[in-house]
Motif scaffolding. Structure first.
Motif, PDB file in Angstrom:
ATOM      1  N   ARG A 242      -3.092  13.883 -50.016  1.00 33.20           N
ATOM      2  CA  ARG A 242      -2.168  14.925 -50.052  1.00 33.20           C
ATOM      3  C   ARG A 242      -1.988  15.152 -51.654  1.00 33.20           C
ATOM      4  NH1 ARG A 242       1.936  10.837 -51.041  1.00 33.20           N
ATOM      5  NH2 ARG A 242       3.763  11.492 -51.715  1.00 33.20           N
ATOM      6  N   LEU A 243      -1.651  16.208 -51.940  1.00 31.54           N
ATOM      7  CA  LEU A 243      -1.108  16.714 -53.573  1.00 31.54           C
ATOM      8  C   LEU A 243      -0.330  17.316 -53.604  1.00 31.54           C
ATOM      9  CD1 LEU A 243      -2.982  15.926 -55.953  1.00 31.54           C
ATOM     10  CD2 LEU A 243      -4.214  17.841 -56.206  1.00 31.54           C
ATOM     11  N   ASP A 244       1.117  17.134 -54.383  1.00 29.11           N
ATOM     12  CA  ASP A 244       1.747  18.151 -54.967  1.00 29.11           C
ATOM     13  C   ASP A 244       1.748  19.244 -55.858  1.00 29.11           C
ATOM     14  OD1 ASP A 244       4.233  16.921 -52.853  1.00 29.11           O
ATOM     15  OD2 ASP A 244       3.171  15.183 -54.020  1.00 29.11           O
ATOM     16  N   LEU A 245       0.792  18.948 -56.968  1.00 28.90           N
ATOM     17  CA  LEU A 245       0.614  19.485 -57.903  1.00 28.90           C
ATOM     18  C   LEU A 245      -0.648  19.322 -58.839  1.00 28.90           C
ATOM     19  CD1 LEU A 245       1.727  21.133 -61.439  1.00 28.90           C
ATOM     20  CD2 LEU A 245       2.541  18.471 -62.129  1.00 28.90           C
ATOM     21  N   LEU A 246      -1.205  20.419 -59.049  1.00 25.46           N
ATOM     22  CA  LEU A 246      -2.610  20.555 -59.754  1.00 25.46           C
ATOM     23  C   LEU A 246      -2.680  21.118 -60.787  1.00 25.46           C
ATOM     24  CD1 LEU A 246      -5.594  20.124 -59.624  1.00 25.46           C
ATOM     25  CD2 LEU A 246      -5.763  21.492 -58.243  1.00 25.46           C
ATOM     26  N   VAL A 247      -3.105  20.346 -61.809  1.00 27.18           N
ATOM     27  CA  VAL A 247      -2.855  21.113 -63.437  1.00 27.18           C
ATOM     28  C   VAL A 247      -4.096  20.998 -64.202  1.00 27.18           C
ATOM     29  CG1 VAL A 247      -2.335  21.202 -66.000  1.00 27.18           C
ATOM     30  CG2 VAL A 247      -0.697  20.374 -64.094  1.00 27.18           C
ATOM     31  N   ASN A 248      -4.949  22.268 -63.491  1.00 24.72           N
ATOM     32  CA  ASN A 248      -5.957  22.825 -64.119  1.00 24.72           C
ATOM     33  C   ASN A 248      -5.957  22.376 -65.878  1.00 24.72           C
ATOM     34  OD1 ASN A 248      -8.200  22.355 -62.383  1.00 24.72           O
ATOM     35  ND2 ASN A 248      -6.963  24.458 -61.664  1.00 24.72           N
ATOM     36  N   SER A 249      -6.457  22.113 -67.011  1.00 21.14           N
ATOM     37  CA  SER A 249      -6.066  21.918 -67.791  1.00 21.14           C
ATOM     38  C   SER A 249      -7.628  22.220 -69.248  1.00 21.14           C
ATOM     39  CB  SER A 249      -6.014  20.636 -68.652  1.00 21.14           C
ATOM     40  OG  SER A 249      -4.860  21.277 -70.037  1.00 21.14           O
ATOM     41  N   SER A 250      -8.288  21.508 -68.657  1.00 20.29           N
ATOM     42  CA  SER A 250      -9.868  21.458 -69.390  1.00 20.29           C
ATOM     43  C   SER A 250      -9.438  22.742 -69.550  1.00 20.29           C
ATOM     44  CB  SER A 250     -11.261  20.870 -68.387  1.00 20.29           C
ATOM     45  OG  SER A 250     -11.411  21.614 -67.846  1.00 20.29           O
ATOM     46  N   ALA A 251     -10.641  23.368 -70.799  1.00 18.63           N
ATOM     47  CA  ALA A 251     -11.526  24.472 -71.257  1.00 18.63           C
ATOM     48  C   ALA A 251     -11.792  24.162 -73.192  1.00 18.63           C
ATOM     49  CB  ALA A 251     -10.052  25.437 -71.357  1.00 18.63           C
ATOM     50  N   LEU A 252     -12.972  25.411 -72.688  1.00 19.73           N
ATOM     51  CA  LEU A 252     -13.899  25.307 -74.077  1.00 19.73           C
ATOM     52  C   LEU A 252     -13.536  26.451 -74.470  1.00 19.73           C
ATOM     53  CD1 LEU A 252     -17.458  25.498 -73.950  1.00 19.73           C
ATOM     54  CD2 LEU A 252     -16.461  25.579 -72.131  1.00 19.73           C
ATOM     55  N   LEU A 253     -12.920  26.577 -75.922  1.00 11.79           N
ATOM     56  CA  LEU A 253     -13.041  27.985 -77.126  1.00 11.79           C
ATOM     57  C   LEU A 253     -14.636  29.179 -76.837  1.00 11.79           C
ATOM     58  CD1 LEU A 253     -11.324  29.584 -78.913  1.00 11.79           C
ATOM     59  CD2 LEU A 253     -12.018  28.451 -80.109  1.00 11.79           C
ATOM     60  N   HIS A 254     -15.133  27.733 -76.803  1.00 14.49           N
ATOM     61  CA  HIS A 254     -16.185  28.382 -77.464  1.00 14.49           C
ATOM     62  C   HIS A 254     -17.668  27.696 -76.960  1.00 14.49           C
ATOM     63  CE1 HIS A 254     -20.377  30.841 -78.916  1.00 14.49           C
ATOM     64  NE2 HIS A 254     -20.178  31.866 -77.489  1.00 14.49           N
ATOM     65  N   PRO A 255     -18.913  27.022 -76.394  1.00 12.69           N
ATOM     66  CA  PRO A 255     -19.510  25.986 -77.282  1.00 12.69           C
ATOM     67  C   PRO A 255     -20.267  25.920 -78.105  1.00 12.69           C
ATOM     68  CG  PRO A 255     -20.314  27.787 -76.077  1.00 12.69           C
ATOM     69  CD  PRO A 255     -19.437  28.266 -75.647  1.00 12.69           C
TER      70      PRO A 255
ATOM     71  N   PHE B 236      -9.360  20.630 -53.506  1.00 15.27           N
ATOM     72  CA  PHE B 236      -7.864  20.774 -53.025  1.00 15.27           C
ATOM     73  C   PHE B 236      -6.798  21.073 -52.956  1.00 15.27           C
ATOM     74  CE2 PHE B 236     -10.255  19.135 -56.545  1.00 15.27           C
ATOM     75  CZ  PHE B 236      -9.386  16.947 -56.322  1.00 15.27           C
ATOM     76  N   ALA B 237      -6.322  22.914 -52.701  1.00  9.49           N
ATOM     77  CA  ALA B 237      -5.949  23.434 -51.809  1.00  9.49           C
ATOM     78  C   ALA B 237      -5.721  22.359 -50.270  1.00  9.49           C
ATOM     79  CB  ALA B 237      -6.367  24.877 -51.384  1.00  9.49           C
ATOM     80  N   PRO B 238      -6.114  22.219 -49.742  1.00  7.14           N
ATOM     81  CA  PRO B 238      -6.027  21.242 -48.018  1.00  7.14           C
ATOM     82  C   PRO B 238      -5.064  20.363 -48.451  1.00  7.14           C
ATOM     83  CG  PRO B 238      -8.587  21.835 -48.086  1.00  7.14           C
ATOM     84  CD  PRO B 238      -7.930  22.359 -49.588  1.00  7.14           C
ATOM     85  N   LEU B 239      -5.196  19.840 -50.106  1.00 11.40           N
ATOM     86  CA  LEU B 239      -4.208  18.515 -49.694  1.00 11.40           C
ATOM     87  C   LEU B 239      -3.013  18.812 -50.436  1.00 11.40           C
ATOM     88  CD1 LEU B 239      -7.390  16.100 -51.446  1.00 11.40           C
ATOM     89  CD2 LEU B 239      -5.727  15.476 -49.160  1.00 11.40           C
ATOM     90  N   LEU B 240      -3.195  20.039 -51.452  1.00 10.35           N
ATOM     91  CA  LEU B 240      -2.159  20.457 -51.607  1.00 10.35           C
ATOM     92  C   LEU B 240      -0.777  21.419 -50.453  1.00 10.35           C
ATOM     93  CD1 LEU B 240      -3.271  21.732 -54.833  1.00 10.35           C
ATOM     94  CD2 LEU B 240      -1.503  20.478 -54.981  1.00 10.35           C
ATOM     95  N   GLN B 241      -1.880  21.528 -49.668  1.00  9.30           N
ATOM     96  CA  GLN B 241      -0.993  22.159 -48.511  1.00  9.30           C
ATOM     97  C   GLN B 241      -0.745  21.183 -47.236  1.00  9.30           C
ATOM     98  OE1 GLN B 241      -4.764  24.345 -46.930  1.00  9.30           O
ATOM     99  NE2 GLN B 241      -3.627  25.621 -47.629  1.00  9.30           N
ATOM    100  N   LYS B 242      -1.090  19.455 -47.845  1.00 15.65           N
ATOM    101  CA  LYS B 242      -0.328  18.409 -46.881  1.00 15.65           C
ATOM    102  C   LYS B 242       1.101  18.198 -48.052  1.00 15.65           C
ATOM    103  CE  LYS B 242      -4.557  17.475 -44.781  1.00 15.65           C
ATOM    104  NZ  LYS B 242      -5.745  16.808 -44.916  1.00 15.65           N
ATOM    105  N   GLY B 243       0.920  18.646 -49.247  1.00 20.13           N
ATOM    106  CA  GLY B 243       1.793  17.949 -49.861  1.00 20.13           C
ATOM    107  C   GLY B 243       3.331  17.799 -50.032  1.00 20.13           C
ATOM    108  N   GLY B 244       4.157  17.208 -50.497  1.00 16.88           N
ATOM    109  CA  GLY B 244       5.955  17.334 -50.072  1.00 16.88           C
ATOM    110  C   GLY B 244       6.662  18.384 -50.748  1.00 16.88           C
ATOM    111  N   GLY B 245       6.542  18.692 -51.741  1.00 18.12           N
ATOM    112  CA  GLY B 245       6.581  19.894 -52.407  1.00 18.12           C
ATOM    113  C   GLY B 245       6.947  18.946 -53.692  1.00 18.12           C
ATOM    114  N   GLY B 246       6.908  18.697 -54.031  1.00 13.45           N
ATOM    115  CA  GLY B 246       7.758  16.910 -54.668  1.00 13.45           C
ATOM    116  C   GLY B 246       7.312  17.696 -56.914  1.00 13.45           C
TER     117      GLY B 246
END
Ligand SMILES: NC(=O)c1ccc[n+]([C@@H]2O[C@H](COP(=O)([O-])OP(=O)(O)OC[C@H]3O[C@@H](n4cnc5c(N)ncnc54)[C@H](OP(=O)(O)O)[C@@H]3O)[C@@H](O)[C@H]2O)c1
Length: 263
Positions: free
Chosen positions: A82-95, A129-139
């Motif tokens: 399961r998963l309670d929180l997913l943070v997508n942080s990676s990014a680039l401004l431009h190559p 990861f949505a299927p794992l977030l759907q099994k999360g405990g709302g932590g």
């Protein structure tokens, strides 16, 4: 209750690393799955893992590679279920490391690379990861009294104010602005699809302010000192927002100070 599980994608440095540090310091017994392209070279993450023994799982993931995302989702499924929180942080401004100042600077490959990492990557992360977030405990976040409105997990896509179409009065930075505007649309779409079922996943875009990291470094000299946040300060602000989220606030973009951002 089982310890909440947070996955920070893009954790090697900058805000992603600060999210890992914050959760380990302030959210015990929560555990952190930290993903980055090169775990062997991620010295700060390795040091965190040594200090917080048993609470950090470090996994390799290039968000441009769907196969990496699938493989990591399988590992997380096997180890945590399961998963309670997913943070997508990676990014680039431009190559190139700098945003386009005019059309002259635009290249098809530059736009495609930026959108691949900043927009497609977080969306494909949500797919696996949505299927794992759907099994999360709302932590993480807050649960209203009405149990039918509880969420099982949260997706946070780190956006940028410059991705707001309504707020764009300056132009420039075609690739980055477009990538974050499209990411915001992904957040909105996800909030609708994942908000329907019995196990609801709350989805928001969060703008961290202008933060002292490698991504913004070429522009630091133009930013007044008190407007250039440390990663710690920015993540403190963003985690305060996450702490007070409930399903009624899904599908929106918020700035570091909690204000709703116009699309
Ligand atoms: N800094 C700011 O002022 C600011 C303002 C608004 C929004 N943001 C947003 O905040 C988020 C974090 O940015 P930051 O300032 O912390 O930037 P940063 O310090 O430059 O860090 C960028 C992170 O993204 C990772 N990354 C890049 N491409 C990747 C890929 N293909 N797969 C996996 N990871 C990848 C990098 O990993 P490697 O170490 O492997 O390169 C690094 O960990 C971004 O979404 C950014 O758009 C930042």
């Amino acid at each position: 209750m089982a310890a909440p599980v947070a996955l920070i994608q893009g954790a090697s440095r900058g805000l992603g690393l600060a999210f890992c540090k914050h959760i380990l310091k302030n959210k015990s017994p929560a555990v952190v799955i930290a993903t980055c392209r090169n775990p062997d070279g991620a010295s700060e993450l390795k040091a965190l893992s040594a200090v917080h023994a048993g609470r950090v799982t470090l996994l390799g993931l290039d968000v441009d590679q769907e196969q990496d995302i699938r493989s990591v989702s399988e590992v997380v499924s096997q180890r945590f279920g399961r998963l309670d929180l997913l943070v997508n942080s990676s990014a680039l401004l431009h190559p190139s490391g700098k945003g386009e100042t005019s059309l002259r600077d635009v290249s098809a490959q530059g736009v495609i690379s930026t959108l691949t990492t900043n927009t497609v990557g977080p969306l494909v992360m949500a797919k696996y990861f949505a299927p794992l977030l759907q099994k999360g405990g709302g932590g993480f976040g807050q649960q209203p009294e009405d149990k039918s409105k509880h969420h099982s997990g949260i997706i946070v896509n780190i956006t940028a104010k410059v991705g707001s179409i309504g707020d764009n009065g300056l132009g420039g930075w075609y690739s980055y602005r477009m990538s974050k505007a499209a990411l915001n649309m992904a957040t909105r779409n996800l909030s609708i699809e994942l908000g329907r079922g019995k196990s609801k996943v709350l989805c928001v875009s969060l703008h961290p302010g202008t933060v002292n990291t490698d991504l913004s470094r070429p522009y630091h000299k133009n930013v007044p000192k008190d407007k250039l946040f440390s990663t710690e300060h920015s993540v403190n602000c963003l985690m305060s927002i996450i702490d007070t989220l409930n399903i009624s606030r899904t599908g929106k973009a918020y700035s570091w100070d909690g204000a709703e951002l116009p699309w």
